[in-house]
Motif scaffolding. Structure first.
Motif, PDB file in Angstrom:
ATOM      1  N   GLY A  84       0.818  -1.215   0.000  1.00 28.93           N
ATOM      2  CA  GLY A  84       0.000   0.000   0.000  1.00 28.93           C
ATOM      3  C   GLY A  84       0.848   1.260   0.000  1.00 28.93           C
ATOM      4  N   GLU A  85       1.928   1.254   0.756  1.00 30.48           N
ATOM      5  CA  GLU A  85       2.819   2.413   0.789  1.00 30.48           C
ATOM      6  C   GLU A  85       3.529   2.599  -0.545  1.00 30.48           C
ATOM      7  OE1 GLU A  85       3.657   2.254   5.591  1.00 30.48           O
ATOM      8  OE2 GLU A  85       4.843   1.002   4.236  1.00 30.48           O
ATOM      9  N   LEU A  86       3.899   1.500  -1.181  1.00 31.55           N
ATOM     10  CA  LEU A  86       4.503   1.607  -2.519  1.00 31.55           C
ATOM     11  C   LEU A  86       3.502   2.182  -3.527  1.00 31.55           C
ATOM     12  CD1 LEU A  86       6.610  -1.659  -2.885  1.00 31.55           C
ATOM     13  CD2 LEU A  86       7.450   0.696  -2.960  1.00 31.55           C
ATOM     14  N   LEU A  87       2.265   1.714  -3.472  1.00 24.54           N
ATOM     15  CA  LEU A  87       1.243   2.238  -4.383  1.00 24.54           C
ATOM     16  C   LEU A  87       0.996   3.722  -4.112  1.00 24.54           C
ATOM     17  CD1 LEU A  87      -0.779   1.733  -6.655  1.00 24.54           C
ATOM     18  CD2 LEU A  87      -2.462   1.085  -4.893  1.00 24.54           C
ATOM     19  N   PHE A  88       0.956   4.118  -2.852  1.00 25.66           N
ATOM     20  CA  PHE A  88       0.775   5.525  -2.487  1.00 25.66           C
ATOM     21  C   PHE A  88       1.907   6.366  -3.090  1.00 25.66           C
ATOM     22  CE2 PHE A  88       1.570   9.171   0.269  1.00 25.66           C
ATOM     23  CZ  PHE A  88       0.301   9.718   0.416  1.00 25.66           C
ATOM     24  N   GLY A  89       3.146   5.912  -2.926  1.00 26.37           N
ATOM     25  CA  GLY A  89       4.295   6.631  -3.488  1.00 26.37           C
ATOM     26  C   GLY A  89       4.228   6.732  -4.998  1.00 26.37           C
ATOM     27  N   LEU A  90       3.766   5.667  -5.638  1.00 26.33           N
ATOM     28  CA  LEU A  90       3.608   5.668  -7.095  1.00 26.33           C
ATOM     29  C   LEU A  90       2.530   6.669  -7.510  1.00 26.33           C
ATOM     30  CD1 LEU A  90       4.295   4.369  -9.868  1.00 26.33           C
ATOM     31  CD2 LEU A  90       2.530   2.668  -9.354  1.00 26.33           C
ATOM     32  N   GLU A  91       1.401   6.641  -6.830  1.00 28.54           N
ATOM     33  CA  GLU A  91       0.298   7.545  -7.176  1.00 28.54           C
ATOM     34  C   GLU A  91       0.635   9.005  -6.904  1.00 28.54           C
ATOM     35  OE1 GLU A  91      -2.863   5.778  -4.891  1.00 28.54           O
ATOM     36  OE2 GLU A  91      -3.440   4.438  -6.540  1.00 28.54           O
ATOM     37  N   VAL A 100       9.474   1.161  -8.565  1.00 25.98           N
ATOM     38  CA  VAL A 100       8.750   0.114  -7.835  1.00 25.98           C
ATOM     39  C   VAL A 100       9.328  -1.252  -8.186  1.00 25.98           C
ATOM     40  CG1 VAL A 100       6.531  -1.066  -7.540  1.00 25.98           C
ATOM     41  CG2 VAL A 100       6.616   1.438  -7.583  1.00 25.98           C
ATOM     42  N   SER A 101       9.587  -1.465  -9.467  1.00 27.76           N
ATOM     43  CA  SER A 101      10.156  -2.740  -9.902  1.00 27.76           C
ATOM     44  C   SER A 101      11.528  -2.974  -9.263  1.00 27.76           C
ATOM     45  CB  SER A 101      10.253  -2.775 -11.429  1.00 27.76           C
ATOM     46  OG  SER A 101      10.772  -4.009 -11.860  1.00 27.76           O
ATOM     47  N   GLU A 102      12.360  -1.935  -9.209  1.00 33.64           N
ATOM     48  CA  GLU A 102      13.682  -2.047  -8.563  1.00 33.64           C
ATOM     49  C   GLU A 102      13.531  -2.365  -7.073  1.00 33.64           C
ATOM     50  OE1 GLU A 102      15.988   1.258 -11.357  1.00 33.64           O
ATOM     51  OE2 GLU A 102      15.186   1.849  -9.400  1.00 33.64           O
ATOM     52  N   TYR A 103      12.614  -1.655  -6.409  1.00 32.55           N
ATOM     53  CA  TYR A 103      12.382  -1.870  -4.976  1.00 32.55           C
ATOM     54  C   TYR A 103      11.962  -3.317  -4.727  1.00 32.55           C
ATOM     55  CZ  TYR A 103      10.601  -1.330  -0.239  1.00 32.55           C
ATOM     56  OH  TYR A 103      10.392  -1.472   1.108  1.00 32.55           O
ATOM     57  N   VAL A 104      10.969  -3.779  -5.490  1.00 35.38           N
ATOM     58  CA  VAL A 104      10.450  -5.133  -5.299  1.00 35.38           C
ATOM     59  C   VAL A 104      11.528  -6.163  -5.612  1.00 35.38           C
ATOM     60  CG1 VAL A 104       8.720  -6.802  -6.098  1.00 35.38           C
ATOM     61  CG2 VAL A 104       8.062  -4.425  -5.650  1.00 35.38           C
ATOM     62  N   GLU A 115       2.806 -12.108  -7.724  1.00 37.33           N
ATOM     63  CA  GLU A 115       2.668 -10.752  -8.264  1.00 37.33           C
ATOM     64  C   GLU A 115       3.942  -9.934  -8.031  1.00 37.33           C
ATOM     65  OE1 GLU A 115       0.488 -12.217  -6.254  1.00 37.33           O
ATOM     66  OE2 GLU A 115      -1.548 -11.989  -7.026  1.00 37.33           O
ATOM     67  N   ALA A 116       4.584 -10.146  -6.882  1.00 40.19           N
ATOM     68  CA  ALA A 116       5.831  -9.440  -6.579  1.00 40.19           C
ATOM     69  C   ALA A 116       6.934  -9.886  -7.541  1.00 40.19           C
ATOM     70  CB  ALA A 116       6.252  -9.678  -5.131  1.00 40.19           C
ATOM     71  N   VAL A 117       7.006 -11.184  -7.774  1.00 41.85           N
ATOM     72  CA  VAL A 117       7.993 -11.709  -8.727  1.00 41.85           C
ATOM     73  C   VAL A 117       7.736 -11.124 -10.108  1.00 41.85           C
ATOM     74  CG1 VAL A 117       8.873 -13.802  -9.842  1.00 41.85           C
ATOM     75  CG2 VAL A 117       8.351 -13.813  -7.380  1.00 41.85           C
ATOM     76  N   GLU A 118       6.460 -11.006 -10.469  1.00 45.42           N
ATOM     77  CA  GLU A 118       6.107 -10.443 -11.771  1.00 45.42           C
ATOM     78  C   GLU A 118       6.531  -8.973 -11.867  1.00 45.42           C
ATOM     79  OE1 GLU A 118       2.281 -10.054 -14.777  1.00 45.42           O
ATOM     80  OE2 GLU A 118       2.109 -11.309 -12.992  1.00 45.42           O
ATOM     81  N   ILE A 119       6.287  -8.189 -10.802  1.00 44.50           N
ATOM     82  CA  ILE A 119       6.706  -6.779 -10.806  1.00 44.50           C
ATOM     83  C   ILE A 119       8.213  -6.683 -10.974  1.00 44.50           C
ATOM     84  CG2 ILE A 119       6.954  -4.686  -9.386  1.00 44.50           C
ATOM     85  CD1 ILE A 119       4.201  -5.351  -8.159  1.00 44.50           C
ATOM     86  N   ALA A 120       8.947  -7.520 -10.249  1.00 42.84           N
ATOM     87  CA  ALA A 120      10.411  -7.471 -10.283  1.00 42.84           C
ATOM     88  C   ALA A 120      10.978  -7.857 -11.641  1.00 42.84           C
ATOM     89  CB  ALA A 120      10.982  -8.388  -9.205  1.00 42.84           C
ATOM     90  N   SER A 121      10.231  -8.638 -12.403  1.00 42.88           N
ATOM     91  CA  SER A 121      10.766  -9.124 -13.678  1.00 42.88           C
ATOM     92  C   SER A 121      10.146  -8.445 -14.899  1.00 42.88           C
ATOM     93  CB  SER A 121      10.585 -10.638 -13.767  1.00 42.88           C
ATOM     94  OG  SER A 121       9.227 -10.982 -13.647  1.00 42.88           O
ATOM     95  N   LEU A 122       9.395  -7.364 -14.686  1.00 40.36           N
ATOM     96  CA  LEU A 122       8.754  -6.677 -15.813  1.00 40.36           C
ATOM     97  C   LEU A 122       9.772  -6.044 -16.758  1.00 40.36           C
ATOM     98  CD1 LEU A 122       5.768  -4.802 -14.123  1.00 40.36           C
ATOM     99  CD2 LEU A 122       5.624  -6.727 -15.713  1.00 40.36           C
ATOM    100  N   GLU A 123       9.474  -6.127 -18.046  1.00 43.75           N
ATOM    101  CA  GLU A 123      10.237  -5.392 -19.050  1.00 43.75           C
ATOM    102  C   GLU A 123       9.745  -3.948 -19.060  1.00 43.75           C
ATOM    103  OE1 GLU A 123      12.721  -6.588 -21.020  1.00 43.75           O
ATOM    104  OE2 GLU A 123      12.574  -8.509 -19.975  1.00 43.75           O
TER     105      GLU A 123
END
Length: 167
Positions: A84-91, A100-104, A115-123
């Motif tokens: 939630g805090e990550l989403l708040f920072g993004l918004e 966010v991807s780097e953080y995750v 879902e976290a693994v997916e965020i971390a590996s996004l192109e």
């Protein structure tokens, strides 16, 4: 730190003594209700008053670029951020999808949700998926906006104080 509005913690101003180019004065920052830095300046010979200093003979108004934080840096200072805090920072624009991807990526463990693994590996061209993936990680959990803002205030002040010390 001083509240500008009565009975609320935002917007707020922060004033700290310091020096710039061998001149003593104060550094002043103002954060608005959306938790965005709206004002920062050095006031030579200024005094801490608890209220924003509106004018100074040597000060020229300038537009402040939003401060975008790096995901690896955020993880190094606040590895405990919630989804939630990550989403708040993004918004709010404190971090972007790449951050966010780097953080995750830095936070991944063997028990991380898919879902976290997916965020971390996004192109790069798939970063648009980050908000929806964060929302799915949050699920039905809810926080108050002030709780979500606290770590970002900490991170922004940490950076601002660090910059003041370098001057």
């Amino acid at each position: 730190m001083f509240s500008i509005l009565k009975n609320t913690s935002v917007p707020f101003s922060l004033q700290m003594p310091g020096t710039m180019n061998d001149r003593k004065g104060i550094f002043e920052w103002i954060v608005n209700a959306e938790m965005k830095l709206t004002h920062q300046r050095f006031i030579p010979e200024g005094r801490i008053t608890g209220t924003p200093i509106r004018s100074h003979q040597n000060y020229r108004s300038r537009k402040i670029k939003p401060l975008l934080l790096d995901g690896n840096y955020i993880y190094s200072k606040a590895p405990w951020l919630s989804w939630g805090e990550l989403l708040f920072g993004l918004e709010k624009g404190y971090i972007d999808e790449k951050g966010v991807s780097e953080y995750v990526c830095d936070a991944l463990t063997s028990s991380s949700p898919k879902e976290a693994v997916e965020i971390a590996s996004l192109e790069v061209n798939d970063y648009y998926l980050v908000p929806d993936l964060l929302k799915s990680l949050i699920g039905n959990h809810s926080w108050t906006e002030s709780d979500l803002a606290k770590p970002w205030i900490f991170l922004l002040l940490f950076i601002l104080v660090g910059k003041q010390r370098k001057l």
